[in-house]
Scaffold this motif. Structure first.
Motif, PDB file in Angstrom:
ATOM      1  N   ALA A   1       0.813  -1.219   0.000  1.00  0.00           N
ATOM      2  CA  ALA A   1       0.000   0.000   0.000  1.00  0.00           C
ATOM      3  C   ALA A   1       0.850   1.274   0.000  1.00  0.00           C
ATOM      4  CB  ALA A   1      -0.979  -0.020   1.165  1.00  0.00           C
ATOM      5  N   PRO A   2       1.895   1.389   0.827  1.00  0.00           N
ATOM      6  CA  PRO A   2       2.686   2.629   0.795  1.00  0.00           C
ATOM      7  C   PRO A   2       3.345   2.878  -0.571  1.00  0.00           C
ATOM      8  CG  PRO A   2       3.189   1.382   2.777  1.00  0.00           C
ATOM      9  CD  PRO A   2       2.348   0.504   1.914  1.00  0.00           C
ATOM     10  N   LEU A   3       3.816   1.824  -1.217  1.00  0.00           N
ATOM     11  CA  LEU A   3       4.422   1.987  -2.545  1.00  0.00           C
ATOM     12  C   LEU A   3       3.373   2.351  -3.585  1.00  0.00           C
ATOM     13  CD1 LEU A   3       6.956  -0.990  -2.560  1.00  0.00           C
ATOM     14  CD2 LEU A   3       7.405   1.419  -2.077  1.00  0.00           C
ATOM     15  N   LEU A   4       2.178   1.783  -3.454  1.00  0.00           N
ATOM     16  CA  LEU A   4       1.085   2.113  -4.362  1.00  0.00           C
ATOM     17  C   LEU A   4       0.701   3.583  -4.206  1.00  0.00           C
ATOM     18  CD1 LEU A   4      -0.840   0.620  -6.383  1.00  0.00           C
ATOM     19  CD2 LEU A   4      -2.479   0.572  -4.523  1.00  0.00           C
ATOM     20  N   ARG A   5       0.634   4.048  -2.970  1.00  0.00           N
ATOM     21  CA  ARG A   5       0.339   5.462  -2.698  1.00  0.00           C
ATOM     22  C   ARG A   5       1.378   6.390  -3.335  1.00  0.00           C
ATOM     23  NH1 ARG A   5      -3.601   6.215   0.897  1.00  0.00           N
ATOM     24  NH2 ARG A   5      -3.510   4.660   2.507  1.00  0.00           N
ATOM     25  N   ASN A   6       2.650   5.995  -3.254  1.00  0.00           N
ATOM     26  CA  ASN A   6       3.714   6.806  -3.845  1.00  0.00           C
ATOM     27  C   ASN A   6       3.676   6.793  -5.371  1.00  0.00           C
ATOM     28  OD1 ASN A   6       4.714   7.529  -1.338  1.00  0.00           O
ATOM     29  ND2 ASN A   6       6.263   5.925  -1.310  1.00  0.00           N
ATOM     30  N   ALA A   7       3.267   5.685  -5.966  1.00  0.00           N
ATOM     31  CA  ALA A   7       3.221   5.565  -7.424  1.00  0.00           C
ATOM     32  C   ALA A   7       1.992   6.247  -8.016  1.00  0.00           C
ATOM     33  CB  ALA A   7       3.232   4.083  -7.823  1.00  0.00           C
ATOM     34  N   TYR A   8       0.938   6.394  -7.230  1.00  0.00           N
ATOM     35  CA  TYR A   8      -0.327   6.909  -7.747  1.00  0.00           C
ATOM     36  C   TYR A   8      -0.212   8.281  -8.426  1.00  0.00           C
ATOM     37  CZ  TYR A   8      -5.061   8.525  -8.161  1.00  0.00           C
ATOM     38  OH  TYR A   8      -6.214   9.033  -8.669  1.00  0.00           O
ATOM     39  N   PRO A   9       0.404   9.295  -7.798  1.00  0.00           N
ATOM     40  CA  PRO A   9       0.454  10.611  -8.469  1.00  0.00           C
ATOM     41  C   PRO A   9       1.133  10.571  -9.838  1.00  0.00           C
ATOM     42  CG  PRO A   9       1.110  10.821  -6.168  1.00  0.00           C
ATOM     43  CD  PRO A   9       1.017   9.352  -6.470  1.00  0.00           C
TER      44      PRO A   9
END
Length: 124
Positions: free
Chosen positions: A41-49
């Motif tokens: 989840a933290p990596l997904l959050r960082n990749a989202y923008p």
């Protein structure tokens, strides 16, 4: 980073749904991610923008909820919560279990902004 490709696939799905509903903007994306999904989840959050830049979901809020790990016991038939590294039945303690949830990444909800239809177009 495999989360970037996951984000791109997610945004493809979000954009298709938004187009199907005539939305002009995505306000919020709610995901449920299980600990056995292979998605961090933290990596997904960082990749989202990065993945969302220039899309209809560029300014959308990305909310992520954890999905519980649940198992169905083959021995006693109970469905119980389990730990990701101990898929034991919570009722009888047996290890003959089948995973029910915890390995998914689910698009649980989308909040879309849909333009109003002018009154003269209603009923035509």
């Amino acid at each position: 980073m495999h989360e970037l490709s996951v984000c791109q696939s997610l945004l493809d799905q979000v954009q298709r749904i938004a187009a199907d509903h005539g939305a002009d903007r995505v306000e919020r994306i709610l995901l449920r991610i299980g600990p056995l999904s292979g998605v961090e989840a933290p990596l997904l959050r960082n990749a989202y923008p990065l993945a969302a830049a220039g899309t209809i979901a560029e300014d959308a809020v990305l909310d992520i909820e954890p999905a519980p790990v649940r198992v169905h016991c083959v021995t006693c038939g109970a469905e119980t919560d389990a730990q990701p590294n101990r898929l034991l039945c919570g009722a009888c303690g047996d290890w003959h279990t089948r995973l029910v949830s915890g390995d998914e990444m689910l698009l649980a909800n989308l909040e879309l902004s849909v333009p109003d239809v002018p009154d003269e177009d209603v009923g035509q």
